[in-house]
Design a protein around this motif. Structure first.
Motif, PDB file in Angstrom:
ATOM      1  N   PHE A  18      -5.486  10.399  -6.253  1.00  0.00           N
ATOM      2  CA  PHE A  18      -5.177  10.415  -4.817  1.00  0.00           C
ATOM      3  C   PHE A  18      -6.441  10.562  -3.968  1.00  0.00           C
ATOM      4  O   PHE A  18      -6.635   9.850  -2.972  1.00  0.00           O
ATOM      5  CB  PHE A  18      -4.210  11.562  -4.529  1.00  0.00           C
ATOM      6  N   TRP A  36       2.336   1.935  -3.523  1.00  0.00           N
ATOM      7  CA  TRP A  36       1.395   2.555  -4.458  1.00  0.00           C
ATOM      8  C   TRP A  36       1.033   3.972  -4.036  1.00  0.00           C
ATOM      9  O   TRP A  36       0.779   4.828  -4.899  1.00  0.00           O
ATOM     10  CB  TRP A  36       0.126   1.695  -4.574  1.00  0.00           C
ATOM     11  N   SER A  37       0.998   4.243  -2.734  1.00  0.00           N
ATOM     12  CA  SER A  37       0.669   5.594  -2.271  1.00  0.00           C
ATOM     13  C   SER A  37       1.742   6.592  -2.677  1.00  0.00           C
ATOM     14  O   SER A  37       1.448   7.688  -3.174  1.00  0.00           O
ATOM     15  CB  SER A  37       0.496   5.603  -0.745  1.00  0.00           C
ATOM     16  N   ALA A  85       0.832  -1.204   0.000  1.00  0.00           N
ATOM     17  CA  ALA A  85       0.000   0.000   0.000  1.00  0.00           C
ATOM     18  C   ALA A  85       0.870   1.259   0.000  1.00  0.00           C
ATOM     19  O   ALA A  85       0.581   2.236  -0.701  1.00  0.00           O
ATOM     20  CB  ALA A  85      -0.928  -0.002   1.212  1.00  0.00           C
TER      21      ALA A  85
END
Length: 447
Positions: free
Chosen positions: A391, A81-82, A78
């Protein structure tokens, strides 16, 4: 309004070689491309964009489970990808900001080089070595690559296309971009992974990117040839920020661009789980529904451009995009919830939803025309909106836990109503519309 680069790229083949009645075949083909919104000097750029985006999109469907198999936990994946998403948002803005100072080709080549170098580092010293820190650094920096390449070309399209066919031009841009990123890349990965495995498929992605980048390097000429300086670079970046103050409508366009794909990025986070766990679809059925929606979206990217040049760009974005998404977002939740896992009904709704998402494409024609002397800066704001949507969408999806899926879907739907109202603020003065309308008639005849 779009004369500078077109004059630089005047086509020799469009000049009759013998008599006015007998133009060369290549000249006729060039005029056909131009009438459809594809400027002949950058026509190969659309093909290169598709090939590049195939490479960039190959990993999307399997990288996370592949890294999980290699022992990386969910939190690490996570975070990966963030960080990537934040960098993409910044790079999307920079691509337009720097294109004004450097020229689109230079920005595209910078993006190409970044992608190749840091993909190699990501695979060799990150994935293959099992080093998460290097993976995070390399994958994050690689996030600068694709927006500079793809959105740099979008700037090129807006400065090299006649105003009367701008809607078609950006329609073709998003058609080829989405075709590579969301459709062909998925089919390719699905076909080759069972044969060569995940790691080799990631290396194949690099091959596609190299082919696309080399095509641009060899086949396209830079419309801006002035010397690159620190001062011109800073000026380009500053103008991409100050344009919102000097031309607030450009900022409004950026907000609408955020709203455009909010539902898509939010649904990726929570809707699949809801449809499988609560509604009762099996995972294979939902994947077909979602994939068909994406295919419809690809078609809409092209269709919306032609509709925009026919019935008006603002009308298409507001009614077909804003109202269309408001209705279909709610329908995609409520209809399966009420009638259960009906595959045919749900896939029909998903198709209309995919079409509605694509009806925002004319924004890429509207916003640059609001700032004719600062088109690259205007496109930079649109690109920033696209990145922020990627986002903010998952952030809104996080509301599904505290307020429930139904409440989250309503928040998303209402945002499309907000976008519907904001779109009319972008409407051009009547006299400008009249000029565009007058130019459309001969263009349609020529086509």
């Amino acid at each position: 309004m779009y004369t500078t680069s077109r004059n630089l790229y005047a086509l020799n083949e469009e000049t009759p070689m013998v008599t006015p009645a007998s133009p060369p075949a290549e000249g006729r083909f060039a005029r056909l491309l131009s009438s459809q919104g594809i400027s002949r000097p950058i026509a190969w750029g659309f093909v290169a964009l598709t090939i590049f985006m195939i490479g960039d999109g190959i990993e999307a469907g399997f990288l996370s489970p592949y890294l999980d198999e290699r022992g990386f936990d969910g939190g690490q994946i996570a975070l990966l990808w963030s960080v990537y998403g934040i960098v993409v948002a910044v790079a999307a803005w920079l691509s337009g900001a720097l294109a004004e100072a450097w020229g689109p080709k230079r920005v595209m080549m910078l993006g190409f080089g970044i992608w190749v170098v840091f993909e190699v580092l990501f695979l060799v010293f990150g994935v293959m070595a099992g080093n998460f820190e290097i993976m995070l650094l390399a994958f994050g920096i690689r996030g600068l690559g694709y927006p500079m390449f793809a959105y740099g070309f979008l700037v090129w399209v807006t400065i090299d296309t006649d105003e009367q066919v701008m809607g078609r031009a950006v329609g073709w841009y998003w058609f080829f971009s989405t075709l590579g990123l969301g459709v062909l890349s998925s089919y390719f990965a699905g076909a080759v992974i069972p044969i060569i495995g995940e790691l080799a498929t990631l290396w194949m992605a690099l091959a596609f990117v190299v082919v696309g980048g080399v095509m641009v390097l060899v086949l396209l000429r830079n419309p801006v040839t002035k010397k690159v300086t620190v001062a011109s670079s800073v000026k380009g970046v500053v103008s991409s920020l100050t344009i919102v103050a000097t031309n607030p409508k450009v900022g409004v366009g950026g907000v609408i661009r955020i709203i455009n794909t909010l539902s898509f990025y939010a649904f990726v986070v929570f809707l699949t789980t809801y449809m499988v766990r609560d509604v009762g679809f099996d995972l294979a059925q939902w994947q077909i529904i979602w994939g068909t929606m994406l295919a419809a979206n690809v078609a809409a990217n092209l269709l919306s451009g032609y509709l925009a040049d026919w019935i008006g760009r603002v009308n298409v974005v507001a009614w077909a995009g804003g109202i269309g998404c408001f209705v279909t977002v709610l329908a995609l939740f409520y209809v399966p919830t009420l009638i259960g896992p009906n595959f045919l009904v749900t896939i029909a709704i998903a198709i209309v939803y995919g079409l509605a998402l694509g009806m925002f494409v004319p924004l890429s024609a509207i916003v640059p025309l609001l700032a004719p002397k600062n088109k690259a800066a205007a496109v930079a704001i649109l690109n920033l909106g696209a990145g922020l949507s990627q986002f903010i969408g998952p952030v809104i999806a996080g509301l599904a836990a505290p307020i429930g899926v139904e409440g989250t879907v309503w928040i998303i739907a209402v945002l499309y109503l907000v976008g519907f109202g904001l779109t009319f603020l972008l409407k051009a003065p009547k006299e400008a519309d009249d000029v565009v309308s007058a130019n459309l008639a001969p263009s349609a005849v020529a086509a």
